[in-house]
Design an enzyme around this catalytic site. Structure first.
Site, PDB file in Angstrom:
ATOM      1  N   LYS A  51       0.814  -1.213   0.000  1.00 32.22           N
ATOM      2  CA  LYS A  51       0.000   0.000   0.000  1.00 32.22           C
ATOM      3  C   LYS A  51       0.847   1.262   0.000  1.00 32.22           C
ATOM      4  CE  LYS A  51      -4.095  -1.905   2.275  1.00 32.22           C
ATOM      5  NZ  LYS A  51      -4.961  -1.831   3.481  1.00 32.22           N
ATOM      6  N   ARG A  52       2.020   1.191   0.603  1.00 32.02           N
ATOM      7  CA  ARG A  52       2.822   2.410   0.675  1.00 32.02           C
ATOM      8  C   ARG A  52       3.383   2.820  -0.685  1.00 32.02           C
ATOM      9  NH1 ARG A  52       8.389   1.474   1.080  1.00 32.02           N
ATOM     10  NH2 ARG A  52       8.990  -0.718   1.259  1.00 32.02           N
TER      11      ARG A  52
END
Length: 487
Positions: free
Chosen positions: A256-257
């Site tokens: 997700k980052r």
């Protein structure tokens, strides 16, 4: 002795009879369909399609605590958006618990599995001691030959062979050998009778006649354990192909980052499914120097054995390039169908405005994503509240009253509302006023769009439509006259 799989890269053979290639995509519904899973699904789908085989969708939902119907729907929606249609399924493991219990009992009856009564405390103490001794943690087999009966707290363990080596020819990784003394007796049924992952996938793949198991390389360690269960059940193991993971631009595993990892998030961001599929198929697979592939070309050329074993890094610039390529080169009506989703998502009613296919033809060269296209094109369907301050200050000055009024008069009488005719009209106004086209086009652009940036002015007029254009020019004239009165 060696436990070997007899493999062929394109067909699985039982004796001399070839078996139809059957692949499966088997996600767990504990979250969204991420791009790594989507690429695996694409590879499975293509391997089946390239060989006139069968592609199966199976939902592995035995983790009752983490699985959710919302995640199931996200997976189904993601697959549908990508166009990865299943020939069979979706099948749900939670609907097959009776079948798993039947096979567990079969293995118990044949002496190939056993009830284990070891407590969690004992297993934890065993693990701690093994780690202290520098030994790979594994179950020591204390209950293996004890002949215990089932109790409320017992699990069922599979009797893994204690000697020999599991050897399989992975279609991506090559030959892999694992000694059985590195494997322990894995749990195949929990105290409540619910089955475990490594057991259920084998039963499912046997029952569904899966010939090729294509999955992420994080499953490699599961494969020898599963092969031993295949052999215990008297079944021929399938062909295995473990594809590498997808990395972020920093070399770490995609997460997700790094931005969007959900397939449906890419739809929200404005990517076409054709572009994402094209991009994903090239993450680890190639066919010469070709970069752009239609679905038909993927089917014609794809071979799972040509997937590179090296992990591939995700590159948003490359995805943007592909997305614009498809926006420009797909039939406008096909792109328009996807663009419509974005307008709906933005709560923009497109009934009172130009055809979406016309918008695509005009805007495709100017945008990287459909979301960008929708945001830049809502002005053709909705009125704006105010002019951009900088654009109005520069282009809606008192001096622009004359060209705007001349345009309003000419456009009111204009019957042919097509770009070519509109362009000629603007040129004639500029000639009559003896000014450059920019002195006429820029005030008109701000009047129509509220900003100094829009498509070519003739196409902006065309997409706005006659009624909306005349209203906006009149409004701009009111603004210019108000400014003049304040001077």
């Amino acid at each position: 002795p060696l436990i070997k799989c007899r493999l062929s890269p394109r067909r699985l053979f039982f004796g001399s009879k070839p078996m139809t290639i059957r692949t499966r995509f088997a996600p767990s519904p504990t979250g969204y369909l991420h791009v790594g899973g989507a690429r695996t699904a694409l590879f499975c789908w293509l391997e089946a399609r390239a060989n006139d085989g069968v592609f199966i969708l199976r939902i592995e939902d035995t983790d009752l605590e983490r699985s959710s119907q919302e995640s199931v729907q996200a997976i189904l929606d993601g697959m549908a958006w990508l166009g990865l249609d299943a020939d069979e399924g979706p099948f749900y493991q939670t609907e097959r618990f009776d079948r798993y219990a039947e096979v567990v009992q079969q293995l118990l009856d044949q002496g190939k599995a056993y009830h284990c009564h070891c407590s969690k405390d004992r297993l934890e103490s065993l693990r701690e001691q093994q780690m202290k001794d520098g030994v790979k943690p594994r179950y020591d087999g204390q209950c293996r030959d004890a002949g215990h009966e089932k109790t409320g707290k017992s699990v069922v363990r599979f009797k893994n062979p204690r000697s020999g080596t599991v050897v399989f020819d992975d279609q991506v990784r090559g030959r892999i050998s694992i000694s059985n003394d590195e494997l322990d007796d894995l749990v195949i049924a929990r105290p409540d009778g619910s089955p475990t992952y490594n057991f259920t996938v084998v039963v499912d793949d046997i029952d569904m006649k899966i010939s090729h198991v294509i999955r992420g390389d994080d499953h490699i360690n599961n494969t020898p354990r599963q092969i031993n269960i295949y052999m215990a059940l008297g079944a021929e193991p399938p062909v295995f192909a473990h594809v590498p993971m997808i990395l972020g631009e920093d070399g770490a595993r995609l997460s997700k980052r790094h931005g969007a990892v959900s397939v449906l998030k890419y739809r929200e961001m404005g990517y076409l499914p054709q572009a994402l599929l094209n991009y994903l198929v090239r993450l680890g697979w190639s066919h010469g120097d070709q970069e752009v592939f239609t679905i038909e070309e993927m089917r014609d050329h794809f071979k799972i054995g040509n997937v590179n074993r090296k992990a591939a890094a995700f590159d948003y610039d490359k995805l943007d390039w592909l997305n614009q390529h498809y926006m420009r080169n797909l039939p406008p009506q096909e792109v328009a169908e996807h663009l419509a989703w974005h307008f709906t998502d933005m709560d923009v009613n497109t009934e009172n405005g130009p055809l979406l296919s016309d918008v695509v033809q005009v805007q495709a060269e100017r945008c990287n994503t459909l979301r960008e296209m929708a945001e830049q094109s809502r002005v053709f369907y909705e009125d704006f509240d105010e002019f951009d301050a900088g654009a109005a200050k520069k282009h809606l000055r008192p001096v622009t009253e004359q060209p705007l009024r001349a345009l309003l008069n000419r456009l009111t009488d204009q019957n042919t509302w097509k770009p070519e005719a509109l362009n000629e009209l603007i040129r004639l106004v500029a000639e009559e006023l003896e000014v450059g086209m920019g002195k006429v086009a820029q005030p008109l652009r701000v009047a129509l769009s509220g900003t100094a940036v829009s498509p070519a002015i003739d196409k902006t007029l065309w997409l706005c439509g006659k009624e909306r254009s005349l209203q906006r020019i009149s409004h701009a004239l009111e603004y210019v006259m108000f400014r003049a009165s304040q001077s």
